[in-house]
Scaffold this active site. Structure first.
Site, PDB file in Angstrom:
ATOM      1  N   LEU A 108       0.862  -1.187   0.000  1.00 16.59           N
ATOM      2  CA  LEU A 108       0.000   0.000   0.000  1.00 16.59           C
ATOM      3  C   LEU A 108       0.892   1.229   0.000  1.00 16.59           C
ATOM      4  O   LEU A 108       1.817   1.342   0.809  1.00 16.59           O
ATOM      5  CB  LEU A 108      -0.903   0.013   1.239  1.00 16.59           C
ATOM      6  CG  LEU A 108      -1.807   1.240   1.412  1.00 16.59           C
ATOM      7  CD1 LEU A 108      -2.796   1.367   0.253  1.00 16.59           C
ATOM      8  CD2 LEU A 108      -2.566   1.160   2.745  1.00 16.59           C
ATOM      9  N   ILE A 139       4.697  -1.120   3.083  1.00 13.51           N
ATOM     10  CA  ILE A 139       4.416   0.291   2.806  1.00 13.51           C
ATOM     11  C   ILE A 139       5.284   0.713   1.628  1.00 13.51           C
ATOM     12  O   ILE A 139       6.514   0.588   1.671  1.00 13.51           O
ATOM     13  CB  ILE A 139       4.722   1.170   4.032  1.00 13.51           C
ATOM     14  CG1 ILE A 139       3.885   0.727   5.242  1.00 13.51           C
ATOM     15  CG2 ILE A 139       4.482   2.638   3.697  1.00 13.51           C
ATOM     16  CD1 ILE A 139       2.390   0.867   5.052  1.00 13.51           C
ATOM     17  N   LYS A 140       4.648   1.224   0.572  1.00 15.16           N
ATOM     18  CA  LYS A 140       5.391   1.657  -0.609  1.00 15.16           C
ATOM     19  C   LYS A 140       5.882   3.094  -0.415  1.00 15.16           C
ATOM     20  O   LYS A 140       5.095   4.000  -0.132  1.00 15.16           O
ATOM     21  CB  LYS A 140       4.508   1.574  -1.858  1.00 15.16           C
ATOM     22  CG  LYS A 140       4.205   0.154  -2.292  1.00 15.16           C
ATOM     23  CD  LYS A 140       3.321   0.097  -3.524  1.00 15.16           C
ATOM     24  CE  LYS A 140       4.079   0.422  -4.779  1.00 15.16           C
ATOM     25  NZ  LYS A 140       3.242   0.201  -6.004  1.00 15.16           N
ATOM     26  N   VAL A 141       7.200   3.257  -0.591  1.00 11.30           N
ATOM     27  CA  VAL A 141       7.839   4.567  -0.435  1.00 11.30           C
ATOM     28  C   VAL A 141       8.678   4.823  -1.688  1.00 11.30           C
ATOM     29  O   VAL A 141       9.453   3.953  -2.097  1.00 11.30           O
ATOM     30  CB  VAL A 141       8.736   4.609   0.810  1.00 11.30           C
ATOM     31  CG1 VAL A 141       9.460   5.957   0.916  1.00 11.30           C
ATOM     32  CG2 VAL A 141       7.923   4.340   2.068  1.00 11.30           C
TER      33      VAL A 141
END
Length: 950
Positions: A108, A139-141
Site C-alpha cells: 500500500l 508500505i510503498k515509499v
C-alpha cells in the site's frame, strides 16, 4: 507445467500489480494464489482509480461510510483502500505463514503528494502500518531523495517497505544501503528477522524513453552501420540495466557487513521487477518477464501480462545470462550520446508526477461520488460561464492541479499570493474542526442564556463581527425560548436610539464583538449601553448583561474583565474579521439565539471537506468558483453581482464585505454588487459576473427568468442551490475559500485592508480635533440651496466645474453622472439611518442610474460599509463614481466618557471617508441634506437625480 508456477522453481516470486474489491469478493485472487502460485499483490493510485471510478463495486461501501459521520475525501478513500488491503493480506496470509514471512505480501502506497517530504512520509507510513494492522503489509515509499531517509527510518521501526520508482543502479545501491542501515538500527533494539523489503526496479518505462531517443538518433544518422547499431539497442537497455542492478544486489548482500545481520535472521531486500508490461507492440508481450528470471527476485505483473505468461511464457534462468553483453549495451548507449542517468532521473520525476496525476483522478472520483451520495445535504454549484471563460477556467484548473495550488493553499503557502504575511491569516481554514471541540461550551452558554430568560440579544459590532451574525439573525432566526438576535452596527444617533427603544434593558443581553478590541464603534456602543443598563439594574449588576468576543489579550478583554462581564469568548488572532464568522465571532451570537452550533459546524464541515486539500480543483467547488471570479475579472467582468432568494438575501451584505475588502487593493480587485434587483439583459454592460443563491423548492420565478435571459445573452452565471436557509452556513466557507483563490488569480494579498485603516486614521484625527475645539473643521460647499449643500475636494471640484452648465443641484448631479463610462460602477454612500424607507428611496436612485447609464450600482450605509466595500472603493480599480449622502440628523446622542456624541462620530466618519476617496484620486461628490427631514431630503435628491439623467 503452468509457466507461472515454473517461475518458483527458478526461485522467483510472482506478484500481481492489481487489486479490486470484486476481484477478491468473487474468489479470483484466492484462485490465483492456489492455481498459479501467486505470492504477492501491489497497489497504487492508478489501480484504485480504475477500480473505484470505473465500476460501481465500491458504491455500497461509500454510501455506508457517508451514512455515518462525513469524513475528508482522503479518509473516505483510505477506508476503502484499507479494507481492500486487509482482505488481500488475509487471502495471502497462508503464503506468508508457509514461507515463514518471506513472501505473501500486499503493498500500500503512501500518498504521492508526500514524495518530497521525509517526515510526512515517515508519519504516513507509520499510520498506514498501524491502521491496516497486518504483518504481511508492505508500505510503498518512492526512491526520491526525501524517500531514502524515510525508508531507513521505517525499516528501523520494523515496518516492511516496498521501495518504488527505482530506475538507476546507483539509486538502487543507495536504497539497499538505506535498508541495511535501517536493519542495523533495528538490530540495536529488536528482532530483524520479521522485517522484509523489496526494491521495485522499473523496466519497460526505461525502454520507452530510450527507444524514443534512439529513434531520433537513427533519423539523424547518415551511416547505415551506425543506424543498424542503434537499432540493435532498442528493447535492450532496460533489461541490461536490470541485470546489472541484480549483480549489485548479489555483491551488496554478500559482504561481511550484511552477514553480520544475516546471522541474526535478516532477509535480503529482494529486487522486484516492476513496469513489466511491454508497452511497445513490436516486442514480445512477456519480454520483461522472460528475460529477468532468477533466484531471490520478484516479478510483479499487471493482469494482462500475468495471463499472457500463463498462456505462452517460456521459463529459463535468464537473469544472469549475458551480463557482459548488458555492460556493452550500456557503453554503446553512452557512446551514442544518450545519458542513461539523465533518462532515469527524468523517469523518477515523471513517475512521481504520474502517481500524483493518478491520485488526483482517484480522489476526484471519490469526491464526485461523495457529493452524489450527500445529495441535498451539500449545497450544489453549477457554472454557466460561456465558451471563452469556461475554456480559460478549464485550463487554469489543470494548472492548479499540476502545481498543487489548492494543497499549497491549505499548507498556508504565502507564495501563492504575494509572499507577504498571508500565512499568518489562514486560521479560518481549520477553525471548524477546532470549534467542534468547543461545542459543549457553546451549548452550555446557550442553556445559561435560555435560563436567564433574556428577550433580546444585541450584538454590538462592525464589519466582520456584525455582518455574519446578521445573516444568521435574518435567515435562520432564534430558536423558541431564546432571545431575538439583533445587530447594531451604525453610529447614526437615530439608529442607536431606535435600538434602545426596541428592547427591554432589564432583559437584554449585549454581545460586544471586536477582534482587536480597539475598533471605535463597538467600544462606544459598549460605553453607551453599559451606562444605560447600569442605570436600570445598578452598576454592580450591569456587567452580567454583557458578553465580550475578542482576541486574547485585547483592550476589549481588559475592559470586560474590569467591568465583570458575564462571559468572555476568545477569537483566533490568525483569522481576519471578515473570515471570522465560523469562529467565536459568529458562534457566540448563534448560541445566544439558541441555534444548534454543533449542527451548524457539521454542515459547514461538509463544504470545508468538499474544498479540502485532497479534492482536485475540477471537483473542488471553492477552487472552481474562485477561479471563475478571478479569471472573469481579468476579462473585465469584475462586477460580482450577488443575487439571492429573498429569505437568504442578507447573505449579500456579508459576501460584499468578504469580496471587496479581500480583493480590492493595489488598483485591482472585484467589485461586489448586492441587493441590486435584476433587470433585462440590455441594461447590463460586459462587466458582470452573476452568482445566484437559490432555495430548492422555493425558487423565485422572476429571478430564474431574469438570470436565464442573462445567461442566454452571454453573461456568466454561477448557481448555488441550498436545501434550506440554514444551509447558508456552508456558503460562508465556500465563499471564503473562493475569495482566497480569486485573490491568488488577481495577484493581491486577500487578508489585509490598508485603505480601511486609512479611513479609521482620518476619523480618529477628526474626532480628536472635535474634542479639542468642540467642532469639526469648517468646509466650504460648492453649491448651497434647494435644501442641500454640495461638496467636493479641489481636484474633483475643478473637474466638475468644467462640466456644470447650471449652478443648482440637478446641474452638479448631471455633471457628476456624465463621468460614468462603460465598465464603471456607481456607488451611493449614505450616512443616514438604515431604515426601510431610506433604503427604498436610495434603491430607486441606484436603479435609475443603472438603467440610464447601464453601469453596475452599489449602495452602502455608513459607517458599516467603511469596514466592508470601503476598501475596494478606495484601493481597488479606479472605476467608481461615488455619491456620498450625509444629512442633518435629529438630536445627537451623547456617549459616556467622550466629549463627542454619535452624530459627531458619524460626521467624522463621513468626512474621513470622503477625504480618503479624494486622496486615492476617486471621482466623488457629497450631497448634504439639510433640515433634519431625511426622508424628504432623499426624495428631493432622487427627483433631482432622475432629472439629471433625463
Amino acid at each position: 507445467m503452468n509457466p507461472l508456477k515454473a517461475l518458483q522453481d527458478q526461485g522467483q516470486a510472482v506478484w500481481l500489480d492489481f487489486v479490486a474489491r470484486g476481484f477478491m469478493a468473487d474468489g479470483h485472487l484466492k484462485k490465483l494464489v492456489e492455481e498459479d502460485g501467486l505470492r504477492g499483490v501491489t497497489s497504487n493510485p492508478a489501480i484504485f482509480e480504475k477500480a473505484i471510478a470505473h465500476s460501481d463495486e465500491y458504491d455500497t461501501s461509500l454510501r455506508s461510510a457517508e451514512a455515518g459521520a462525513d469524513v475528508p475525501v482522503i479518509a473516505l478513500f483510505e477506508q476503502l483502500a484499507i479494507e481492500d488491503i486487509r482482505n488481500a493480506a488475509d487471502v495471502l496470509r497462508p503464503v506468508y505463514d508457509a514461507t515463514d514471512g518471506a513472501d505473501g505480501f500486499v503493498s500500500l502506497e503512501v500518498s504521492p503528494y508526500l514524495a518530497l517530504e521525509t517526515e510526512d512520509t515517515i508519519a504516513e507510513g507509520r499510520r498506514l502500518w498501524r491502521e491496516v494492522g497486518r504483518e504481511n503489509l508492505m508500505i510503498k515509499v518512492p526512491a526520491t531523495q526525501a524517500g531514502l531517509p524515510a525508508i531507513r527510518h521505517l525499516i528501523g521501526e520494523g515496518i516492511n517497505v516496498n521501495v518504488t520508482l527505482l530506475f538507476a543502479q546507483d539509486v538502487y545501491e543507495a536504497v539497499a544501503n538505506a535498508y541495511i542501515e535501517g536493519l542495523e538500527a533495528l538490530a540495536a533494539k529488536g528482532n530483524v528477522s520479521r522485517v522484509a523489503s523489496v526494491a521495485s526496479f522499473f523496466v519497460s518505462r526505461i525502454d520507452s524513453a530510450i527507444d524514443q531517443r534512439l529513434d531520433q538518433k537513427i533519423r539523424e544518422a547518415n551511416d547505415p552501420d551506425e543506424k543498424a547499431a542503434l537499432e540493435r539497442l532498442k528493447g535492450k537497455v532496460a533489461i541490461a540495466n536490470a541485470k546489472l542492478a541484480y549483480q549489485r544486489y548479489k555483491r551488496l548482500f554478500a559482504t561481511s557487513r550484511w552477514n553480520g545481520l544475516a546471522v541474526r535472521g535478516a532477509r535480503p531486500q529482494r529486487l522486484l521487477w516492476a513496469s513489466t508490461g511491454a508497452k511497445n507492440k513490436a516486442y514480445r508481450d512477456v519480454l520483461y518477464v522472460e528475460e529477468l528470471i532468477g533466484p531471490d527476485a520478484v516479478n510483479t505483473m499487471p493482469p494482462a501480462t500475468l495471463d499472457a505468461f500463463r498462456d505462452h511464457g517460456r521459463v529459463r534462468p535468464s537473469l544472469e545470462e549475458g551480463v557482459g553483453e548488458a555492460q556493452r549495451a550500456l557503453v554503446a548507449l553512452a557512446r551514442a550520446g544518450i545519458s542513461l542517468d539523465e533518462v532515469t532521473a527524468g523517469l523518477v520525476d515523471d513517475g512521481v508526477r504520474l502517481f500524483v496525476d493518478a491520485a488526483d483522478k482517484l480522489l476526484g472520483a471519490v469526491a464526485s461520488k461523495r457529493a452524489a451520495i450527500l445529495g441535498t445535504r451539500l449545497n450544489r454549484q453549477t457554472l454557466a460561464l460561456g465558451a471563452d471563460l469556461d475554456r480559460e477556467v478549464g485550463a487554469t484548473i489543470e494548472q492548479w492541479r499540476a502545481n498543487a495550488a489548492a494543497r499549497r493553499l491549505w499548507r498556508k503557502d504565502k507564495s501563492l499570493w504575494t509572499g507577504a504575511d498571508e500565512d499568518r491569516w489562514l486560521g479560518w481554514l481549520d477553525i471548524i474542526d477546532r470549534e467542534l471541540g468547543r461545542v459543549d461550551a457553546y451549548r452550555a452558554f446557550a442553556e445559561d442564556v435560555r435560563r436567564e430568560g433574556f428577550s433580546d440579544a444585541v450584538l454590538l459590532g462592525m464589519g466582520g463581527s456584525s455582518l455574519g451574525p446578521e445573516v444568521l439573525a435574518e435567515t435562520v432566526g432564534a430558536a423558541p425560548g431564546f432571545p431575538r438576535l439583533r445587530i447594531l452596527d451604525s453610529t447614526d444617533p437615530a439608529q442607536v436610539r431606535a435600538m434602545e427603544e426596541a428592547i427591554d434593558l432589564h432583559r437584554t443581553l449585549f454581545i460586544v464583538s471586536s477582534k482587536s478590541g480597539s475598533t471605535l464603534e463597538p467600544n462606544i456602543f459598549k460605553d453607551y449601553f453599559f451606562e444605560r443598563v447600569a442605570s436600570v439594574v445598578g452598576p454592580e449588576r450591569a456587567g452580567q448583561r454583557f458578553v465580550a468576543v475578542t482576541d486574547p489579550g485585547s483592550s476589549m478583554e481588559q475592559a470586560a474583565q474590569a467591568a465583570r462581564f458575564w462571559r468572555i469568548f476568545h477569537g483566533d488572532p490568525g483569522i481576519g474579521g471578515r473570515y471570522s464568522v465560523l469562529s467565536a465571532f459568529g458562534l457566540v451570537p448563534a448560541a445566544a439565539a439558541g441555534l444548534d452550533v454543533g449542527r451548524f459546524l457539521e454542515s459547514a464541515c461538509l463544504m470545508a471537506r468538499s474544498c479540502g486539500p485532497d479534492v482536485p480543483p475540477a471537483e473542488n467547488p471553492g477552487v472552481r468558483l474562485g477561479l471563475a471570479m478571478g479569471l472573469a475579472a481579468r476579462q473585465g467582468r469584475d462586477k460580482v453581482t450577488v443575487v439571492a432568494a429573498p429569505s437568504i438575501a442578507a447573505f449579500g451584505a456579508w459576501a460584499e464585505q468578504l469580496i471587496a475588502e479581500s480583493t480590492g487593493k493595489d488598483g485591482k480587485g472585484l467589485i461586489p454588487v448586492a441587493a441590486e434587483p435584476l433587470g433585462p439583459p440590455e441594461i447590463y454592460g460586459q462587466d458582470r459576473f452573476f452568482i445566484h443563491l437559490r432555495l430548492e423548492g422555493k425558487r423565485d420565478d422572476s429571478q430564474e427568468a431574469a438570470l436565464g435571459a442573462l445567461e442566454t445573452a452571454g453573461h456568466p452565471v454561477a448557481r448555488i442551490d441550498l436545501a434550506s436557509p440554514d444551509g447558508i452556513v456552508q456558503e460562508f466557507f465556500r465563499w471564503e475559500f473562493a475569495t482566497a483563490v480569486a485573490g491568488a488569480v488577481i495577484g493581491i494579498n486577500p487578508f489585509d485592508q490598508p485603505d480601511v485603516e486609512a479611513s479609521k486614521v482620518r476619523t480618529r484625527e477628526l474626532t480628536a480635533a472635535y474634542e479639542k475645539s468642540g467642532e469639526l473643521p469648517l468646509e466650504m460647499p460648492l453649491f448651497s440651496g434647494e435644501g442641500v449643500e454640495v461638496y467636493a475636494d479641489p481636484r474633483n471640484a475643478d473637474a466638475l466645474r468644467e462640466l456644470v452648465r447650471d449652478d443648482h443641484l440637478e446641474g452638479w448631479l448631471r455633471a457628476h453622472l456624465r463621468r460614468l463610462t462603460p465598465g464603471d460602477y456607481f456607488a451611493l454612500l449614505a450616512y443616514v439611518a438604515r431604515t426601510q424607507e431610506h433604503t427604498a428611496a436610495l434603491q430607486n436612485v441606484r436603479l435609475a442610474v443603472r438603467d440610464a447609464r447601464r453601469v453596475a450600482t452599489c449602495l452602502g450605509f455608513g459607517p458599516r460599509f467603511l469596514h466592508s466595500t470601503g476598501q475596494a472603493y478606495k484601493g481597488g480599480p479606479n472605476s467608481g463614481v461615488f455619491l456620498q449622502v450625509t444629512a442633518d440628523g435629529a438630536e445627537d446622542l451623547a456617549i459616556p466618557g467622550h466629549a463627542f456624541g454619535f452624530g459627531t462620530v458619524k460626521a467624522a466618519q463621513a468626512r474621513g471617508d470622503f477625504e480618503v476617496l479624494a486622496d486615492r484620486g476617486r471621482r466623488a461628490l457629497r450631497v448634504h441634506l439639510k433640515g433634519g427631514d431625511v426622508a424628504a431630503g432623499l426624495g428631493s435628491l432622487g427627483a433631482a437625480l432622475r432629472r439629471a439623467l433625463a
